[in-house]
Design a protein around this motif. Structure first.
Motif, mmCIF file in Angstrom:
data_model
loop_
_atom_site.group_PDB
_atom_site.id
_atom_site.type_symbol
_atom_site.label_atom_id
_atom_site.label_comp_id
_atom_site.label_asym_id
_atom_site.label_seq_id
_atom_site.Cartn_x
_atom_site.Cartn_y
_atom_site.Cartn_z
ATOM 1 N N ASN A 1 0.700 -1.226 -0.081
ATOM 2 C CA ASN A 1 -0.015 0.034 -0.033
ATOM 3 C C ASN A 1 1.069 1.224 0.012
ATOM 4 O OD1 ASN A 1 -2.614 1.215 0.494
ATOM 5 N ND2 ASN A 1 -1.887 1.880 2.200
ATOM 6 N N ALA A 2 1.816 1.298 1.048
ATOM 7 C CA ALA A 2 2.878 2.385 0.784
ATOM 8 C C ALA A 2 3.607 2.806 -0.621
ATOM 9 C CB ALA A 2 3.828 2.175 2.066
ATOM 10 N N PHE A 3 4.062 1.649 -1.070
ATOM 11 C CA PHE A 3 4.592 1.417 -2.443
ATOM 12 C C PHE A 3 3.694 2.274 -3.394
ATOM 13 C CE2 PHE A 3 5.146 -0.468 -6.581
ATOM 14 C CZ PHE A 3 6.407 -0.190 -6.830
ATOM 15 N N HIS A 4 2.401 1.641 -3.333
ATOM 16 C CA HIS A 4 1.402 2.167 -4.245
ATOM 17 C C HIS A 4 1.373 3.998 -4.323
ATOM 18 C CE1 HIS A 4 -0.621 -1.986 -5.104
ATOM 19 N NE2 HIS A 4 0.507 -1.621 -5.743
ATOM 20 N N TRP A 5 1.268 4.151 -3.029
ATOM 21 C CA TRP A 5 1.007 5.593 -2.582
ATOM 22 C C TRP A 5 2.216 6.459 -3.229
ATOM 23 C CZ3 TRP A 5 -3.697 7.442 -2.797
ATOM 24 C CH2 TRP A 5 -4.701 6.952 -2.124
ATOM 25 N N GLN A 6 3.421 6.055 -2.776
ATOM 26 C CA GLN A 6 4.559 6.509 -3.102
ATOM 27 C C GLN A 6 4.532 6.939 -4.554
ATOM 28 O OE1 GLN A 6 7.568 4.529 -1.124
ATOM 29 N NE2 GLN A 6 6.899 5.003 0.888
ATOM 30 N N VAL A 7 4.408 5.960 -5.623
ATOM 31 C CA VAL A 7 4.725 5.974 -6.856
ATOM 32 C C VAL A 7 3.608 6.672 -7.498
ATOM 33 C CG1 VAL A 7 4.344 4.539 -8.941
ATOM 34 C CG2 VAL A 7 5.676 3.678 -6.995
ATOM 35 N N ALA A 8 2.432 6.570 -7.105
ATOM 36 C CA ALA A 8 1.263 7.442 -7.428
ATOM 37 C C ALA A 8 1.575 8.982 -7.311
ATOM 38 C CB ALA A 8 -0.015 7.144 -6.917
ATOM 39 N N ASP B 1 0.620 -10.078 -5.988
ATOM 40 C CA ASP B 1 1.564 -9.523 -4.992
ATOM 41 C C ASP B 1 1.703 -8.075 -5.461
ATOM 42 O OD1 ASP B 1 3.368 -9.091 -3.427
ATOM 43 O OD2 ASP B 1 5.202 -10.455 -4.283
ATOM 44 N N LEU B 2 1.497 -7.707 -6.941
ATOM 45 C CA LEU B 2 1.835 -6.514 -7.478
ATOM 46 C C LEU B 2 0.571 -5.588 -7.265
ATOM 47 C CD1 LEU B 2 3.454 -7.519 -10.695
ATOM 48 C CD2 LEU B 2 4.687 -6.242 -8.917
ATOM 49 N N GLY B 3 -0.720 -6.021 -7.147
ATOM 50 C CA GLY B 3 -1.759 -5.175 -6.760
ATOM 51 C C GLY B 3 -2.085 -4.149 -7.791
ATOM 52 N N PHE B 4 -1.785 -4.341 -9.360
ATOM 53 C CA PHE B 4 -1.798 -3.282 -10.055
ATOM 54 C C PHE B 4 -3.341 -2.778 -10.006
ATOM 55 C CE2 PHE B 4 -2.293 -1.694 -14.447
ATOM 56 C CZ PHE B 4 -1.314 -1.102 -14.644
ATOM 57 N N ALA B 5 -4.562 -3.251 -9.886
ATOM 58 C CA ALA B 5 -5.853 -2.784 -9.929
ATOM 59 C C ALA B 5 -5.934 -1.742 -8.848
ATOM 60 C CB ALA B 5 -6.753 -3.739 -9.849
ATOM 61 N N ASP B 6 -5.467 -1.907 -7.527
ATOM 62 C CA ASP B 6 -5.321 -1.243 -6.450
ATOM 63 C C ASP B 6 -4.666 0.280 -6.591
ATOM 64 O OD1 ASP B 6 -7.005 -2.675 -4.877
ATOM 65 O OD2 ASP B 6 -5.334 -3.863 -3.987
ATOM 66 N N PHE B 7 -3.388 -0.175 -7.403
ATOM 67 C CA PHE B 7 -2.338 1.078 -7.561
ATOM 68 C C PHE B 7 -3.202 1.984 -8.511
ATOM 69 C CE2 PHE B 7 0.161 2.840 -11.074
ATOM 70 C CZ PHE B 7 1.153 3.534 -10.265
ATOM 71 N N LEU C 1 -3.855 5.771 -8.233
ATOM 72 C CA LEU C 1 -3.469 7.051 -9.040
ATOM 73 C C LEU C 1 -4.425 7.843 -9.894
ATOM 74 C CD1 LEU C 1 -1.248 7.605 -10.883
ATOM 75 C CD2 LEU C 1 -1.699 6.065 -12.570
ATOM 76 N N LYS C 2 -5.709 7.096 -10.165
ATOM 77 C CA LYS C 2 -6.939 7.874 -10.442
ATOM 78 C C LYS C 2 -7.421 8.788 -9.444
ATOM 79 C CE LYS C 2 -8.696 4.565 -13.825
ATOM 80 N NZ LYS C 2 -9.883 3.526 -14.313
ATOM 81 N N TYR C 3 -7.398 8.278 -8.263
ATOM 82 C CA TYR C 3 -7.967 9.315 -7.207
ATOM 83 C C TYR C 3 -6.840 10.422 -7.047
ATOM 84 C CZ TYR C 3 -8.343 10.885 -2.337
ATOM 85 O OH TYR C 3 -8.226 11.527 -1.019
#
Length: 248
Positions: A130-137, A167-173, A177-179
């Motif tokens: 989750n933290a990785f997704h937010w940082q990249v977004a 494991d990558l959780g692309f849909a959540d990412f 990103l859209k948000y």
């Protein structure tokens, strides 16, 4: 329930709970959802009615991204983002925790402790992802005004590639990103999953149907002689198609 924001407490029924505030509650609270996870931790989710200023679409750089396994995102401008694979990093610890759990007697205190240990590991992995997704977004919406992605059939990919996709959780990412793009004025364009981004030569536009074979990672265009890296070529085509859709 009754909320007291002054001391970060909430009364549910007749019981009073203190909570750690992750962010300020803005607007009028309409719905409160209370959830308890496998560790027994309680989470409060507030749905609030707010009045927000309109965010205008901004101008700036565009980019295309091709989702991959070795690279989380292959970028058209070469700024690729590596796949962290947090579950794989913690796989040995999860395996030990599962093995330890299986040895415990059902209904015993030791089994309950082993279950909590396993649950903590899974929560740790989920938090890392989750933290990785937010940082990249956050990084992407700060750098690019137009972000072009390929919509994917993730269920089909899970059948083929297994746990790596989860494991990558692309849909959540993409949701994150859209948000963030809605708040910053960036735009996220998803092109059709059937668009042949990997097959089209980004130099001359020739479509090479032989590239449907995923084992082919590099190829030479028979029309113009350009040499292509499969993922980089796809990301360039995704960006061009996204720009075309955006301005259509």
């Amino acid at each position: 329930w009754k909320l007291n924001e002054a001391d970060n407490s909430i009364i549910i029924g007749k019981q009073r709970y203190r909570y750690a505030k992750s962010r300020k509650i803005d607007g009028k609270i309409k719905i409160l959802t209370i959830k308890r996870d496998a560790l027994g931790d309680i989470y409060l989710y507030f749905v609030c009615e707010t009045s927000e200023n309109e965010v205008l679409v901004r101008t700036g750089k565009s980019v295309g991204f091709d989702f991959g396994l070795k690279m989380f995102l292959n970028a058209s401008d070469g700024k690729d983002i590596a796949s962290p694979l947090f579950f794989k990093q913690n796989a040995n610890a999860v395996k030990r925790a599962n093995k330890n759990l299986s040895r415990k007697v059902k209904g015993s205190n030791n089994r309950q402790k082993a279950k909590l240990t396993l649950a903590r590991l899974h929560k740790k992995i989920a938090n890392q992802r989750n933290a990785f997704h937010w940082q990249v977004a956050h990084r992407l919406v700060a750098e690019y005004a137009l972000i072009c992605l390929e919509s994917l059939n993730l269920k089909a990919m899970q059948k083929r590639f297994g746990r790596k996709i989860s494991d990558l959780g692309f849909a959540d990412f993409v949701d994150k990103l859209k948000y963030l793009s809605n708040k910053t004025g960036s735009s996220v364009i998803e092109i059709d999953r059937f668009y042949p981004s990997s097959q089209i030569c980004s130099a001359c536009g020739y479509q090479n149907t032989k590239i449907k074979n995923l084992e082919i990672r590099e190829w030479v265009c028979p029309e113009c002689g350009s040499t292509h890296n499969r993922d980089r070529n796809a990301s360039i085509n995704i960006e061009r198609e996204g720009i075309r859709i955006f301005f259509a």
